[in-house]
Design an enzyme around this catalytic site. Structure first.
Site, PDB file in Angstrom:
ATOM      1  N   ASP A  67      44.889  23.158 -35.653  1.00  0.00           N
ATOM      2  CA  ASP A  67      45.295  24.190 -34.697  1.00  0.00           C
ATOM      3  C   ASP A  67      46.770  24.095 -34.331  1.00  0.00           C
ATOM      4  O   ASP A  67      47.447  23.125 -34.682  1.00  0.00           O
ATOM      5  CB  ASP A  67      44.434  24.112 -33.427  1.00  0.00           C
ATOM      6  N   ASP A 136      35.712  19.316 -22.337  1.00  0.00           N
ATOM      7  CA  ASP A 136      34.727  20.397 -22.242  1.00  0.00           C
ATOM      8  C   ASP A 136      33.876  20.510 -23.512  1.00  0.00           C
ATOM      9  O   ASP A 136      33.159  21.483 -23.711  1.00  0.00           O
ATOM     10  CB  ASP A 136      35.406  21.739 -21.925  1.00  0.00           C
ATOM     11  N   HIS A 138      34.942  20.732 -26.648  1.00  0.00           N
ATOM     12  CA  HIS A 138      35.467  21.534 -27.762  1.00  0.00           C
ATOM     13  C   HIS A 138      35.879  20.667 -28.946  1.00  0.00           C
ATOM     14  O   HIS A 138      36.231  19.504 -28.788  1.00  0.00           O
ATOM     15  CB  HIS A 138      36.631  22.438 -27.311  1.00  0.00           C
ATOM     16  N   GLU A 143      36.751  26.664 -27.757  1.00  0.00           N
ATOM     17  CA  GLU A 143      36.343  26.464 -26.375  1.00  0.00           C
ATOM     18  C   GLU A 143      34.875  26.856 -26.188  1.00  0.00           C
ATOM     19  O   GLU A 143      34.303  27.540 -27.044  1.00  0.00           O
ATOM     20  CB  GLU A 143      37.243  27.302 -25.459  1.00  0.00           C
TER      21      GLU A 143
END
Ligand code: PGA
Length: 270
Positions: A67, A136, A138, A143
């Site tokens: 990413d 979280d 991910h 997400e």
């Protein structure tokens, strides 16, 4: 999923580097999927050491990063391209033309994302994908709520991720809100995944990923569908796993098999 628990982050880094180095030695033209963030840093340091001291050769390796932040140029100190140069690529003998990090300044993002997927396919796919995990749950910037079939695309970062990553920027305000990221579906197509996690802040995401249900709310949990995932955790990140004792037993069995100690399984040669 194979679960390896090391004592601390250093142990995680060393173990991950061993898996990667073994692959590079076995298959000098392999395609590595790479990750940024605090977690893989020690792995890169160890791989650089192996390159310098044990001639680990990256000259024919091809890399694809997961990413990149949208809006940051390759030279921006917080861009993932810059991170990779500084912490890894500049210190090994990989051919710069064979290192790929998504272009956060591409203007036609849709076309660019398709092109990124095509480039991976043209190289024959990713042999080993290195992954961190967000608090979280991910993987890459997928997400919570990301489609488990998603491909490389733009993604809006959650507030939690913006907060987590503010430590690398001056303030939360400076953290980009968009990223270009491989999808969960893209990641699931790599032949092997190494999922790394260290520290107490990752413990609940790790538990949900490994022992929870498969859900788009914890995109790392999609790795349960993959046939070859190795999770390498430190004690703190593994703290909430209920089956820790079983994972340790599996590792003991693996070691016994590898070392030919077959008596343990009633297979001792007569
Ligand atoms: P970290 O990030 O390695 O910096 O904790 C992991 C992630 O957000 O994927």
């Amino acid at each position: 999923m194979r679960v390896i628990v090391e004592r601390d982050q250093e142990g995680v880094s060393r173990r991950a580097a061993q898996f990667i180095a073994n692959l590079v030695r076995r298959r000098p033209t392999c395609v590595l999927g790479l990750a940024t963030g605090g977690t893989p840093l020690g792995t890169y340091t160890e791989l650089i050491r192996l390159h310098r001291e044990e001639n680990l050769d990256f000259s024919r390796v091809v890399t694809f990063n997961l990413d990149e932040y949208v809006g940051l140029s390759a030279t921006h100190p917080q861009s993932y391209r810059h991170f990779m140069q500084r912490h890894f690529f500049d210190h090994i003998n990989v051919d710069p033309r064979d290192t790929h990090v998504p272009d956060g300044r591409a203007l036609d993002f849709e076309a660019y994302c398709e092109q990124y997927e095509r480039m991976i396919a043209d190289e024959g796919g990713i042999d080993l994908q290195l992954l961190g995990i967000g608090s979280d749950g991910h993987i890459a910037f997928n997400e919570p709520g990301s489609s488990l079939g998603s491909r490389t695309r733009l993604k809006t970062l959650t507030e939690e991720t913006v907060r987590d990553n503010a430590r690398f920027f001056g303030s939360e305000q400076e953290v980009p809100r968009l990223a270009i990221t491989m999808g969960v579906g893209t990641i699931l197509e790599s032949r092997q995944c190494l999922l790394l996690a260290a520290g107490a802040t990752k413990a609940s995401a790790v538990r949900d990923t490994i022992e929870g249900p498969i859900t788009a709310q914890v995109t790392a949990s999609a790795l349960q569908l993959h046939r070859d995932v190795i999770a390498i955790l430190d004690e703190e990140a593994a703290r909430l796993l209920e089956r820790r004792d079983y994972y340790r037993e599996v590792e003991r069995s693996q070691a016994a098999l590898q070392e030919g100690r077959l008596g343990k399984f009633g297979l001792a040669p007569s």
